[in-house]
Design an enzyme around this catalytic site. Sequence first.
Site, PDB file in Angstrom:
ATOM      1  N   VAL A  11      35.723  42.975  46.244  1.00  0.00           N
ATOM      2  CA  VAL A  11      36.609  41.947  45.698  1.00  0.00           C
ATOM      3  C   VAL A  11      36.588  40.697  46.575  1.00  0.00           C
ATOM      4  O   VAL A  11      36.495  39.569  46.079  1.00  0.00           O
ATOM      5  CB  VAL A  11      38.044  42.512  45.571  1.00  0.00           C
ATOM      6  N   LYS A  35      27.785  42.992  59.032  1.00  0.00           N
ATOM      7  CA  LYS A  35      27.919  42.486  57.670  1.00  0.00           C
ATOM      8  C   LYS A  35      27.902  40.946  57.664  1.00  0.00           C
ATOM      9  O   LYS A  35      27.226  40.323  56.853  1.00  0.00           O
ATOM     10  CB  LYS A  35      29.270  42.953  57.124  1.00  0.00           C
ATOM     11  N   THR A 122      44.611  45.608  45.808  1.00  0.00           N
ATOM     12  CA  THR A 122      45.578  46.264  44.925  1.00  0.00           C
ATOM     13  C   THR A 122      46.598  47.000  45.791  1.00  0.00           C
ATOM     14  O   THR A 122      46.242  47.914  46.520  1.00  0.00           O
ATOM     15  CB  THR A 122      44.839  47.260  44.014  1.00  0.00           C
ATOM     16  N   ARG A 154      35.145  43.456  37.088  1.00  0.00           N
ATOM     17  CA  ARG A 154      34.443  44.734  36.989  1.00  0.00           C
ATOM     18  C   ARG A 154      33.156  44.670  37.786  1.00  0.00           C
ATOM     19  O   ARG A 154      32.457  43.654  37.751  1.00  0.00           O
ATOM     20  CB  ARG A 154      34.037  45.019  35.531  1.00  0.00           C
ATOM     21  N   LYS A 207      48.718  44.949  37.837  1.00  0.00           N
ATOM     22  CA  LYS A 207      47.399  45.461  38.195  1.00  0.00           C
ATOM     23  C   LYS A 207      47.302  46.983  37.961  1.00  0.00           C
ATOM     24  O   LYS A 207      46.364  47.489  37.349  1.00  0.00           O
ATOM     25  CB  LYS A 207      47.111  45.130  39.665  1.00  0.00           C
ATOM     26  N   ALA A 255      33.409  57.489  24.677  1.00  0.00           N
ATOM     27  CA  ALA A 255      33.553  58.821  25.269  1.00  0.00           C
ATOM     28  C   ALA A 255      32.404  59.050  26.247  1.00  0.00           C
ATOM     29  O   ALA A 255      31.321  58.487  26.085  1.00  0.00           O
ATOM     30  CB  ALA A 255      33.532  59.864  24.167  1.00  0.00           C
ATOM     31  N   CYS A 263      38.202  52.183  41.489  1.00  0.00           N
ATOM     32  CA  CYS A 263      39.494  51.640  41.045  1.00  0.00           C
ATOM     33  C   CYS A 263      40.319  52.598  40.201  1.00  0.00           C
ATOM     34  O   CYS A 263      41.438  52.937  40.572  1.00  0.00           O
ATOM     35  CB  CYS A 263      39.251  50.355  40.277  1.00  0.00           C
ATOM     36  N   LYS A 266      41.582  55.785  42.020  1.00  0.00           N
ATOM     37  CA  LYS A 266      42.508  55.424  43.114  1.00  0.00           C
ATOM     38  C   LYS A 266      43.810  54.858  42.553  1.00  0.00           C
ATOM     39  O   LYS A 266      44.907  55.237  42.991  1.00  0.00           O
ATOM     40  CB  LYS A 266      41.799  54.385  43.995  1.00  0.00           C
ATOM     41  N   ARG A 331      31.119  55.809  44.172  1.00  0.00           N
ATOM     42  CA  ARG A 331      32.459  56.341  44.420  1.00  0.00           C
ATOM     43  C   ARG A 331      33.043  57.020  43.176  1.00  0.00           C
ATOM     44  O   ARG A 331      33.056  56.441  42.105  1.00  0.00           O
ATOM     45  CB  ARG A 331      33.388  55.223  44.917  1.00  0.00           C
TER      46      ARG A 331
HETATM   47  C1  UGA Z   1      37.816  48.439  36.679  1.00  0.00           C
HETATM   48  C2  UGA Z   1      38.473  47.479  35.676  1.00  0.00           C
HETATM   49  O1  UGA Z   1      37.732  47.468  34.460  1.00  0.00           O
HETATM   50  C3  UGA Z   1      38.558  46.065  36.237  1.00  0.00           C
HETATM   51  O2  UGA Z   1      39.264  45.225  35.339  1.00  0.00           O
HETATM   52  C4  UGA Z   1      39.304  46.110  37.577  1.00  0.00           C
HETATM   53  O3  UGA Z   1      39.355  44.846  38.192  1.00  0.00           O
HETATM   54  C5  UGA Z   1      38.589  47.055  38.516  1.00  0.00           C
HETATM   55  O4  UGA Z   1      38.536  48.363  37.915  1.00  0.00           O
HETATM   56  C6  UGA Z   1      39.377  47.074  39.802  1.00  0.00           C
HETATM   57  O5  UGA Z   1      40.535  47.518  39.785  1.00  0.00           O
HETATM   58  O6  UGA Z   1      38.906  46.513  40.796  1.00  0.00           O
HETATM   59  P1  UGA Z   1      35.275  48.965  37.406  1.00  0.00           P
HETATM   60  O7  UGA Z   1      35.851  50.093  38.212  1.00  0.00           O
HETATM   61  O8  UGA Z   1      34.280  48.058  38.039  1.00  0.00           O
HETATM   62  O9  UGA Z   1      36.461  48.006  36.863  1.00  0.00           O
HETATM   63  O10 UGA Z   1      34.553  49.606  36.163  1.00  0.00           O
HETATM   64  P2  UGA Z   1      34.797  49.751  34.592  1.00  0.00           P
HETATM   65  O11 UGA Z   1      33.758  48.991  33.877  1.00  0.00           O
HETATM   66  O12 UGA Z   1      36.189  49.508  34.224  1.00  0.00           O
HETATM   67  O13 UGA Z   1      34.473  51.311  34.400  1.00  0.00           O
HETATM   68  C7  UGA Z   1      35.235  52.322  35.063  1.00  0.00           C
HETATM   69  C8  UGA Z   1      34.788  53.697  34.636  1.00  0.00           C
HETATM   70  O14 UGA Z   1      35.182  53.968  33.290  1.00  0.00           O
HETATM   71  C9  UGA Z   1      33.280  53.920  34.662  1.00  0.00           C
HETATM   72  O15 UGA Z   1      33.021  55.195  35.212  1.00  0.00           O
HETATM   73  C10 UGA Z   1      32.866  53.858  33.212  1.00  0.00           C
HETATM   74  O16 UGA Z   1      31.714  54.616  32.913  1.00  0.00           O
HETATM   75  C11 UGA Z   1      34.102  54.463  32.548  1.00  0.00           C
HETATM   76  N1  UGA Z   1      34.247  54.052  31.139  1.00  0.00           N
HETATM   77  C12 UGA Z   1      34.521  52.757  30.824  1.00  0.00           C
HETATM   78  C13 UGA Z   1      34.159  55.006  30.121  1.00  0.00           C
HETATM   79  O17 UGA Z   1      33.923  56.209  30.382  1.00  0.00           O
HETATM   80  N2  UGA Z   1      34.351  54.608  28.836  1.00  0.00           N
HETATM   81  C14 UGA Z   1      34.626  53.323  28.499  1.00  0.00           C
HETATM   82  O18 UGA Z   1      34.802  53.044  27.297  1.00  0.00           O
HETATM   83  C15 UGA Z   1      34.709  52.369  29.522  1.00  0.00           C
END
Ligand code: UGA
Length: 436
Positions: A11, A35, A122, A154, A207, A255, A263, A266, A331
């Site tokens: 982030v 880093k 967060t 994301r 959030k 699905a 995220c 956690k 993760r």
């Molecule tokens: C998520 C949120 O989408 C962001 O808005 C947020 O800022 C972020 O967490 C965070 O709190 O920092 P991210 O973890 O990068 O983002 O990934 P996502 O695209 O949301 O996917 C999360 C998980 O859900 C993945 O394992 C994905 O495969 C799964 N997923 C997502 C599904 O199984 N089905 C879906 O329809 C969508």
Amino acid sequence: MKISMIGTGYVGLVSGICFSDFGHEVVCVDKAEEKITQLKRGEVPIFEPGLSTVMERNVTAGRLQFSTDLSSAVADADAVFIAVGTPTRRGDGHADLTYVMAAAEEIARALTDYTVVVTKSTVPVGTNRKMADIIRRTRPDAEFDVASNPEFLREGAAVDDFMRPDRVIVGVENDRAQQVMGDVYRPLFLRDFPIVFTDLESAELIKYAANAFLATKISFINEIAALCERVGADIKSVAKGMGLDGRIGNKFLHAGPGYGGSCFPKDTSALARIGQEHGVPQHITETVIHVNEAVKRRMIDKITDLCDGSVNGKTVAVLGVTFKPNTDDMREAPALTIVPHLVGNGANVRVVDPQGRREGEALLPGVTWETDPYIAAKDADVLLILTEWNEFRALDLSRLAGSMSNPKMADLRNIYSREDVLAAGFTAYDSVGRKS
Ligand code: UGA
């Protein structure tokens, strides 16, 4: 404006780089010297499409710097963002605020003129107020305000999410802090992206509520998927039919093998803790967590069934182990539950992932890494699709089936159709929420 970003994790780095692209002068600070050295050399330590181009542009323009020296970065800043990690504390599911509070104290010592100290990490409800207390205690003379500015980007789409957000949430306590935060986000405001100013507690809770709600959609659709299998319905049609209702929406209704990442797992567990602590248990979120664990176990059963009841001695070619495509992040990936089970039960596991190997090697002992799906599938019994990387979406199915000893496919992201897979020569196909 002058901005300091404390913490160059996901982030922090994306936000810092993108703020500099807004035209602000940004210093990204991290304690990890290697880093910062890497960043100064122009290398981005995370895999995030498009990020290095934006970084290079702004370093060249002289607006973006990297440093280990927090004090001087904070001294001149109009706004200091805290974007350090808030991992799940071992044992109790709580967000560990050690790094946030330590950063607040260090920032306090370095403050000179009026500064807004902003949390991007967060953090549980009430943290910003506690942080303000720490700063006040450390530096009773300092002129500052705190603001809560949670991030919604994301992984894999982070630059675009930052530059073109659905909304920006800012929690503040007075007009002066609101003015500074308004200036920080002015380029977005001018382009009509909604900026919601609210109080600190609401911003903090938005959030968690947003992430828990998205996780709820996923667990919900995963449970409906299990029911689809039992009654002979098709989850893709069901999700489409539901999602066309504008009140529901079609996003986050795919699905699969369960949500992962840094995220959702956690933040759902932290929200459950926050609810318990305030005597308002979050039953839905607690169930969402429970369902997500059960989904991963259900996926293991599917693979075992495809192997006629035992994976022992079977060769499984796994396509994708990162928690989602376009990231190298492992993760809480479903692969971390599923793959060790296969290895532990005597399967011979080969893994292909466009970015996952660097992190995955230590996390998935006992597997063989391949770079080509066709080589991984040669003489295998099961082709297991765990992450829907684009490069796995248009494979030559006949070629795969022809080279496998016992061509069966577990498509846990529903990227292929049963008819196509069977027509290509696979003898069995299973997916999520569809006919097997
Ligand atoms: C998520 C949120 O989408 C962001 O808005 C947020 O800022 C972020 O967490 C965070 O709190 O920092 P991210 O973890 O990068 O983002 O990934 P996502 O695209 O949301 O996917 C999360 C998980 O859900 C993945 O394992 C994905 O495969 C799964 N997923 C997502 C599904 O199984 N089905 C879906 O329809 C969508």
